[in-house]
Design a protein around this motif. Structure first.
Motif, PDB file in Angstrom:
ATOM      1  N   THR A 165       0.828  -1.200   0.000  1.00 40.60           N
ATOM      2  CA  THR A 165       0.000   0.000   0.000  1.00 40.60           C
ATOM      3  C   THR A 165       0.862   1.251   0.000  1.00 40.60           C
ATOM      4  O   THR A 165       0.621   2.189  -0.768  1.00 40.60           O
ATOM      5  CB  THR A 165      -0.942   0.006   1.223  1.00 40.60           C
ATOM      6  OG1 THR A 165      -1.706  -1.195   1.235  1.00 40.60           O
ATOM      7  CG2 THR A 165      -1.855   1.208   1.206  1.00 40.60           C
ATOM      8  N   VAL A 166       1.890   1.276   0.831  1.00 42.51           N
ATOM      9  CA  VAL A 166       2.786   2.444   0.886  1.00 42.51           C
ATOM     10  C   VAL A 166       3.508   2.615  -0.450  1.00 42.51           C
ATOM     11  O   VAL A 166       3.643   3.732  -0.957  1.00 42.51           O
ATOM     12  CB  VAL A 166       3.806   2.282   2.049  1.00 42.51           C
ATOM     13  CG1 VAL A 166       4.900   3.319   1.970  1.00 42.51           C
ATOM     14  CG2 VAL A 166       3.089   2.375   3.389  1.00 42.51           C
ATOM     15  N   MET A 167       3.949   1.509  -1.030  1.00 43.68           N
ATOM     16  CA  MET A 167       4.654   1.583  -2.311  1.00 43.68           C
ATOM     17  C   MET A 167       3.713   2.087  -3.416  1.00 43.68           C
ATOM     18  O   MET A 167       4.125   2.828  -4.303  1.00 43.68           O
ATOM     19  CB  MET A 167       5.215   0.209  -2.704  1.00 43.68           C
ATOM     20  CG  MET A 167       6.326  -0.286  -1.769  1.00 43.68           C
ATOM     21  SD  MET A 167       7.770   0.745  -1.797  1.00 43.68           S
ATOM     22  CE  MET A 167       8.410   0.309  -3.386  1.00 43.68           C
ATOM     23  N   PHE A 168       2.429   1.701  -3.359  1.00 48.21           N
ATOM     24  CA  PHE A 168       1.456   2.140  -4.345  1.00 48.21           C
ATOM     25  C   PHE A 168       1.207   3.643  -4.237  1.00 48.21           C
ATOM     26  O   PHE A 168       1.080   4.332  -5.247  1.00 48.21           O
ATOM     27  CB  PHE A 168       0.156   1.359  -4.185  1.00 48.21           C
ATOM     28  CG  PHE A 168      -0.906   1.779  -5.162  1.00 48.21           C
ATOM     29  CD1 PHE A 168      -0.831   1.384  -6.495  1.00 48.21           C
ATOM     30  CD2 PHE A 168      -1.975   2.565  -4.757  1.00 48.21           C
ATOM     31  CE1 PHE A 168      -1.805   1.787  -7.405  1.00 48.21           C
ATOM     32  CE2 PHE A 168      -2.947   2.966  -5.660  1.00 48.21           C
ATOM     33  CZ  PHE A 168      -2.863   2.572  -6.987  1.00 48.21           C
ATOM     34  N   CYS A 169       1.123   4.140  -2.982  1.00 50.11           N
ATOM     35  CA  CYS A 169       0.863   5.565  -2.765  1.00 50.11           C
ATOM     36  C   CYS A 169       2.068   6.369  -3.197  1.00 50.11           C
ATOM     37  O   CYS A 169       2.027   7.421  -3.706  1.00 50.11           O
ATOM     38  CB  CYS A 169       0.547   5.848  -1.308  1.00 50.11           C
ATOM     39  SG  CYS A 169      -1.053   5.185  -0.808  1.00 50.11           S
TER      40      CYS A 169
END
Length: 169
Positions: A165-169
């Motif tokens: 999720t952090v990498m996607f954001c």
């Protein structure tokens, strides 16, 4: 257990705790079988262990290699695997990690004497019993270990989702 644990050197094993005991039993005893064994200087002269010291001849003439009998190069001595793990008294050099047995002129009478002792038989049965329970996953803490593994996998999956999720954001 550390990666540099020396299974073939009983004289260097750490104090036998339940964790060490399980680690050793899961791995099993390892023998140091050499071409030539070092000499031991004694009053009887220079003697050394011979590879046929690992062989036991049964009454029917069959030769077997007792898996419980170990040789340590570092101490140039023989050891009893189950007695090192379970013996309380350590009244025999075969079960004493600091000494071991290296009186080679008396090896042939001492090994059968030790093997037929009640303490050795008790230690041997305890070793085989724990070995069986470890293989079958029937130890007291087996359910607890499974729960820890499941919890660990759950949190690894949660962490993976968070990182994704952090990498996607």
């Amino acid at each position: 257990m550390p990666g540099n644990f020396q299974f073939r050197e009983p004289g260097t094993w750490p104090p036998i705790t339940e964790r060490v005991k399980c680690y050793l039993i899961e791995h099993g005893p390892e023998k140091n079988k050499l071409e030539n064994y070092p000499n031991t200087i004694s009053a009887a002269g220079n003697r050394h262990f011979r590879a046929n010291g690992f062989i036991k001849t049964l009454p029917n003439g069959e030769n077997i290699d007792p898996q419980w009998l170990l040789y340590g190069i570092s101490n140039n001595a023989m050891y009893c695997f189950p007695c090192m793990l379970y013996s309380v008294t350590k009244n025999c050099n075969l079960s004493d990690p600091l000494k071991g047995f290296n009186n080679w002129s008396h090896l042939s009478p001492r090994v059968p004497e030790h093997e037929n002792s009640s303490e050795h038989r008790t230690c041997y049965m305890m070793w085989k019993d724990l070995e069986k329970r470890l293989k079958e996953g029937k130890t007291i803490d087996d359910e607890f270990q499974k729960a820890i593994t499941m919890e660990k996998e759950k949190w690894q999956n949660i962490l993976k989702v968070v990182v994704d999720t952090v990498m996607f954001c």
